[in-house]
Structures are given as C-alpha cells and as structure tokens.
Design a protein around this motif. Structure first.
Motif, PDB file in Angstrom:
ATOM      1  N   PHE A   1       0.822  -1.067  -0.163  1.00 35.49           N
ATOM      2  CA  PHE A   1      -0.024  -0.030   0.150  1.00 35.49           C
ATOM      3  C   PHE A   1       0.799   1.166  -0.038  1.00 35.49           C
ATOM      4  O   PHE A   1       1.964   1.295   0.554  1.00 35.49           O
ATOM      5  CB  PHE A   1      -0.929  -0.075   1.159  1.00 35.49           C
ATOM      6  CG  PHE A   1      -1.930  -1.238   1.207  1.00 35.49           C
ATOM      7  CD1 PHE A   1      -3.056  -0.773   0.399  1.00 35.49           C
ATOM      8  CD2 PHE A   1      -1.762  -2.230   1.954  1.00 35.49           C
ATOM      9  CE1 PHE A   1      -3.889  -2.113   0.421  1.00 35.49           C
ATOM     10  CE2 PHE A   1      -2.763  -3.157   2.039  1.00 35.49           C
ATOM     11  CZ  PHE A   1      -3.871  -3.140   1.330  1.00 35.49           C
ATOM     12  N   PRO A   2       0.513   2.431  -0.673  1.00 34.71           N
ATOM     13  CA  PRO A   2      -1.024   2.526  -1.388  1.00 34.71           C
ATOM     14  C   PRO A   2      -0.701   1.606  -2.717  1.00 34.71           C
ATOM     15  O   PRO A   2       0.368   1.601  -3.124  1.00 34.71           O
ATOM     16  CB  PRO A   2      -1.003   4.068  -1.390  1.00 34.71           C
ATOM     17  CG  PRO A   2       0.515   4.427  -1.437  1.00 34.71           C
ATOM     18  CD  PRO A   2       1.172   3.688  -0.596  1.00 34.71           C
ATOM     19  N   VAL A   3      -1.558   1.439  -3.321  1.00 38.37           N
ATOM     20  CA  VAL A   3      -1.874   0.675  -4.420  1.00 38.37           C
ATOM     21  C   VAL A   3      -3.110   1.011  -5.267  1.00 38.37           C
ATOM     22  O   VAL A   3      -4.332   1.337  -4.793  1.00 38.37           O
ATOM     23  CB  VAL A   3      -1.980  -0.906  -4.055  1.00 38.37           C
ATOM     24  CG1 VAL A   3      -3.219  -1.239  -3.542  1.00 38.37           C
ATOM     25  CG2 VAL A   3      -1.896  -1.825  -5.399  1.00 38.37           C
ATOM     26  N   VAL A   4      -2.932   0.993  -6.621  1.00 34.58           N
ATOM     27  CA  VAL A   4      -4.007   1.210  -7.580  1.00 34.58           C
ATOM     28  C   VAL A   4      -4.287  -0.299  -8.030  1.00 34.58           C
ATOM     29  O   VAL A   4      -3.496  -1.090  -8.783  1.00 34.58           O
ATOM     30  CB  VAL A   4      -3.657   1.839  -8.649  1.00 34.58           C
ATOM     31  CG1 VAL A   4      -4.582   2.064  -9.962  1.00 34.58           C
ATOM     32  CG2 VAL A   4      -3.078   3.442  -8.414  1.00 34.58           C
ATOM     33  N   LEU A   5      -5.532  -0.649  -7.585  1.00 34.45           N
ATOM     34  CA  LEU A   5      -6.061  -1.853  -8.163  1.00 34.45           C
ATOM     35  C   LEU A   5      -7.010  -1.874  -9.525  1.00 34.45           C
ATOM     36  O   LEU A   5      -6.935  -1.031 -10.152  1.00 34.45           O
ATOM     37  CB  LEU A   5      -7.113  -2.698  -7.045  1.00 34.45           C
ATOM     38  CG  LEU A   5      -6.160  -2.605  -5.723  1.00 34.45           C
ATOM     39  CD1 LEU A   5      -7.144  -3.000  -4.582  1.00 34.45           C
ATOM     40  CD2 LEU A   5      -5.075  -4.072  -5.917  1.00 34.45           C
ATOM     41  N   GLY A   6      -7.559  -3.110  -9.751  1.00 35.82           N
ATOM     42  CA  GLY A   6      -8.112  -3.000 -11.128  1.00 35.82           C
ATOM     43  C   GLY A   6      -7.482  -3.959 -12.080  1.00 35.82           C
ATOM     44  O   GLY A   6      -6.660  -3.435 -12.732  1.00 35.82           O
ATOM     45  N   HIS A   7      -7.982  -5.036 -12.310  1.00 34.74           N
ATOM     46  CA  HIS A   7      -7.333  -5.949 -13.299  1.00 34.74           C
ATOM     47  C   HIS A   7      -8.070  -6.636 -14.518  1.00 34.74           C
ATOM     48  O   HIS A   7      -7.858  -7.506 -15.196  1.00 34.74           O
ATOM     49  CB  HIS A   7      -6.662  -7.141 -12.730  1.00 34.74           C
ATOM     50  CG  HIS A   7      -7.729  -8.145 -11.961  1.00 34.74           C
ATOM     51  ND1 HIS A   7      -8.145  -7.960 -10.714  1.00 34.74           N
ATOM     52  CD2 HIS A   7      -8.358  -9.268 -12.365  1.00 34.74           C
ATOM     53  CE1 HIS A   7      -9.202  -9.051 -10.547  1.00 34.74           C
ATOM     54  NE2 HIS A   7      -9.203  -9.635 -11.312  1.00 34.74           N
ATOM     55  N   GLU A   8      -9.381  -5.720 -14.534  1.00 37.83           N
ATOM     56  CA  GLU A   8     -10.266  -6.213 -15.916  1.00 37.83           C
ATOM     57  C   GLU A   8     -10.305  -4.899 -16.685  1.00 37.83           C
ATOM     58  O   GLU A   8     -11.127  -3.873 -16.300  1.00 37.83           O
ATOM     59  CB  GLU A   8     -11.612  -6.612 -15.624  1.00 37.83           C
ATOM     60  CG  GLU A   8     -11.600  -7.743 -14.886  1.00 37.83           C
ATOM     61  CD  GLU A   8     -13.005  -8.374 -14.488  1.00 37.83           C
ATOM     62  OE1 GLU A   8     -13.191  -9.722 -14.593  1.00 37.83           O
ATOM     63  OE2 GLU A   8     -13.961  -7.663 -14.405  1.00 37.83           O
ATOM     64  N   VAL A   9      -9.397  -4.781 -17.504  1.00 38.46           N
ATOM     65  CA  VAL A   9      -8.862  -3.483 -18.292  1.00 38.46           C
ATOM     66  C   VAL A   9      -9.112  -3.679 -19.737  1.00 38.46           C
ATOM     67  O   VAL A   9      -8.777  -4.351 -20.196  1.00 38.46           O
ATOM     68  CB  VAL A   9      -7.579  -2.988 -17.904  1.00 38.46           C
ATOM     69  CG1 VAL A   9      -7.344  -1.468 -18.512  1.00 38.46           C
ATOM     70  CG2 VAL A   9      -7.282  -3.089 -16.408  1.00 38.46           C
ATOM     71  N   ALA A  10      -9.677  -2.624 -20.301  1.00 34.97           N
ATOM     72  CA  ALA A  10     -10.061  -2.266 -21.739  1.00 34.97           C
ATOM     73  C   ALA A  10      -9.666  -0.946 -21.934  1.00 34.97           C
ATOM     74  O   ALA A  10      -9.961   0.024 -21.390  1.00 34.97           O
ATOM     75  CB  ALA A  10     -11.140  -2.625 -22.381  1.00 34.97           C
ATOM     76  N   GLY A  11      -8.851  -0.612 -23.257  1.00 32.43           N
ATOM     77  CA  GLY A  11      -8.558   0.690 -23.439  1.00 32.43           C
ATOM     78  C   GLY A  11      -7.908   0.726 -24.830  1.00 32.43           C
ATOM     79  O   GLY A  11      -7.716  -0.442 -25.616  1.00 32.43           O
ATOM     80  N   VAL A  12      -7.242   1.915 -25.126  1.00 31.23           N
ATOM     81  CA  VAL A  12      -6.621   2.251 -26.294  1.00 31.23           C
ATOM     82  C   VAL A  12      -5.221   2.493 -26.153  1.00 31.23           C
ATOM     83  O   VAL A  12      -4.705   3.370 -25.193  1.00 31.23           O
ATOM     84  CB  VAL A  12      -7.231   3.495 -27.191  1.00 31.23           C
ATOM     85  CG1 VAL A  12      -6.593   3.729 -28.476  1.00 31.23           C
ATOM     86  CG2 VAL A  12      -8.803   3.203 -27.294  1.00 31.23           C
TER      87      VAL A  12
END
Length: 362
Positions: free
Chosen positions: A52-63
């Motif tokens: 920590f601190p951490v940026v989570l989120g592992h289902e990602v779509a983008g350009v």
C-alpha cells in the motif's frame, strides 16, 4: 492522471491525482476506457493486503497511446484488453504454451532498482497485478495485453480479461469439453455464467446450473443453461444424477465451500472430472476417496485463469461475442464512475447484479 488509490486495509477506494511514468522497454501506455470490478481486488483491499498504497483493477480495456522502444506486439491506436496473466515468454512453461503458469511472471514488471510506474506526491504506488486499471491510464507490459476488434464495446470487453478467461477457459481449455458432454456449473455468478457460455460454444449436450438464488438461475437460462436447480430447495446431487442419468462428465465448482465441493464430486459419472475454480474461505477443499476416484477413473483439478493463453483466447472470445455466439451484455449490470467503486462493490452483494464496470473515467 486520476486514479482510485487504496491506501490500506479497509480504507476503501479514493480518487487521487497521481503520476504515470513514461513507457520503457516492453511497456505500453493505455488510455483506459473500461475497468471491471472483480471480487479479487476487493479481497486485496479488505483482508488479504499487500503493498500500500496501491492502484487495483485488473479487468481493463482501452486504447494504446504510446509504446516503449522494444514493443512489437501492439501499436498506437490498437484497442486492447489487459489480463492479470503475467508471462515471460521464454521459460519452459511459456514455450510449451502454458503461459498461465509462467515460471518468471516478475519479468513483466520493473525491477526494484527502477523507478515505479506509478507515484503519488513523489512516493511509489504499487500497481495491482501489473495492471492498475482503476485509473484513467495504465502502463502495462505488452505480454499482458491482447488486441481486440475496434467494434467491440468497452464494457463487455473489459470483462474478458479475467471473468471470461476464467469461466469459459475452465470449460474449453482445462476440461476440453466435447460435443454432447454433460456439464454442471455450481454457482451462477458472473464467472459461472462464462462457463455456461463456454459449454454452449463447446457443444455440450446438457448444461446444468445450480445456485441458491432464483434470480441468478433465471439469468443462467439466457446464457445457455438447459437445466437449473435451486440447491436450497432440491438436493443438487440427486437432481444432477437424475438429469444426466449416470452422473456428469464435467462439474465446475465456482463456489469453493467444502460441503458444496463434496456435492460436486458426488455428481460425477464414470470418467468425470471435478474442476475447482472458486474459493470462498480458508477451509475450501475436498477429501477424495482414492478407491472411488480410481475405480471410476475420476479426477479433481485446480484451475487457474481457465488455463488460458491470453493472446489467443481474448481475441477469440471477442470474436464469439461479435458473432452473437457469446453473451457478454447480460453480464454488465451497472456502469459507474471512477469515484463510485465502493458503492459498486456494495451493489455486487445483490444477487441480481452480475458485474459492475467503470466506464466514466473523467
């Protein structure tokens, strides 16, 4: 850029302005268009812990907006989906096609003596699973990205990177379900529905879904379930054996509670396989009678990320969706903003909510 930062256990998700480094080596800068809320990230934020601190989120779509000098697999302007599968590409498992069990996944990350990809007020910020998708942008190794068609909508695309790979992959890769096989899916959540979709693509003759919530079971029919069983009201073992006649060829356990897993084993027919995907507690597991397993030629197998090869499987599932052969739209129950992650996870407690996706990154 704006990112949702988790600063410690139980401290939730707070939007902050943080810095993103320039890409080096095989790194790719991605402008995030959608990011799914998966229970794995909530578990890290609430009781598992880590850096920590951490940026989570592992289902990602983008350009893709920028690439490092050694990137060869994607280019600026590509639409991509990220996956938590981290693979080096050169170990014996990778070279044999088993990238989901790479022996050197850390090769996709920066070394400790290199500057952090993410920083906040000059201090390093950890990047969840090499992705950090709860943010406006992400800096990701090219091995964790797969290119998808531009016509693929963002919200369902994001879900392919974890839930779809895990559920459908368990059926198509781990179990290698064949035409006419009988399948039981235990647990009618979002990942379980992808297993139903996978069984439908494989041509399974019978697809039974068991759960304790009627709303989830009703939704399962839209994904291709041929039979649904409320295991709170009916003995699921008796029901499965009555429907199949002699026990199932494949049982997929997305719940992971010891009594439920034991029921899954009892549903198997001769030569059948039980696949363990979900874990609901520290006591998850099963006691197997060697004599029963041997005499019936049955197997129990743990499944990680659907035994997937993300470069092959993510484009395949996108293609199945665009052809109308895979239902992803009904997985997206809500679309939210970056500041609404805590509320989004709270809404997932409602059995009628399949998945929640961040699509407003402003």
């Amino acid at each position: 850029m704006k990112a949702s930062v988790t600063k410690g256990l139980g401290q939730g998700f707070v939007v902050e302005d943080i810095d993103l480094a320039d890409p080096v080596g095989h790194e790719v800068r991605v402008q995030v268009q959608a990011s799914g809320l998966c229970h794995s990230d909530l578990s890290v934020a609430t009781f598992i812990g880590g850096e920590f601190p951490v940026v989570l989120g592992h289902e990602v779509a983008g350009v893709v907006t920028e690439t490092g000098p050694q990137v060869t697999q994607v280019k600026v302007g590509d639409h991509v989906v990220g996956s938590l599968i981290q693979y080096c590409g050169s170990c014996v498992n990778c070279l044999s096609g088993r990238t989901h069990i790479c022996l050197r996944p850390e090769a996709t990350l920066r070394t400790p003596d290199e500057p952090s990809r993410l920083s906040w007020n000059g201090a390093p910020v950890a990047q969840g699973m090499g992705l950090g998708g709860f943010a406006q942008e992400a800096l990701v190794h090219e091995n964790q990205l797969a290119v998808i068609p531009e016509e693929m909508p963002w919200a369902p695309a994001a879900l392919i990177g974890c839930g779809v790979l895990t559920g459908a992959g368990a059926v198509l890769n781990s179990a290698d379900v064949r035409q006419g096989d009988t399948v039981v899916v235990i647990g009618a959540g979002g990942v379980g529905m992808n297993a139903v979709s996978g069984a439908r693509i494989a041509g399974a003759g019978t697809i039974i879904v068991t759960d304790i919530e009627d709303a989830k079971l009703e939704r399962a029919k839209a994904f291709g379930a041929t039979h649904v069983v409320n295991s709170r009201e009916i003995d699921p073992v008796e029901a499965a054996r009555d429907i199949t006649g002699q026990g199932a060829d494949h049982v997929f356990d997305f719940v992971g509670a010891r009594p439920v897993t034991a029921q899954g084993m009892q549903m198997l027919g001769k030569g059948g396989g039980l696949y363990l995907i979900g874990i609901s507690g520290t006591d998850a597991g099963i006691d197997v009678s060697a004599m029963t397993a041997l005499s019936n030629s049955q197997k129990v197998q743990g499944v990680y990320m659907g035994s997937s090869h993300l470069k092959r499987d993510i484009p395949f599932y996108a293609s199945m969706y665009l052809q109308g052969r895979m239902n992803l739209d009904d997985l997206v129950s809500r679309e939210i903003g970056l500041a609404d992650i805590d509320a989004g996870y709270e809404s997932l407690k409602d059995g009628t909510t399949a998945r929640v996706v961040i699509t407003d990154l402003s």
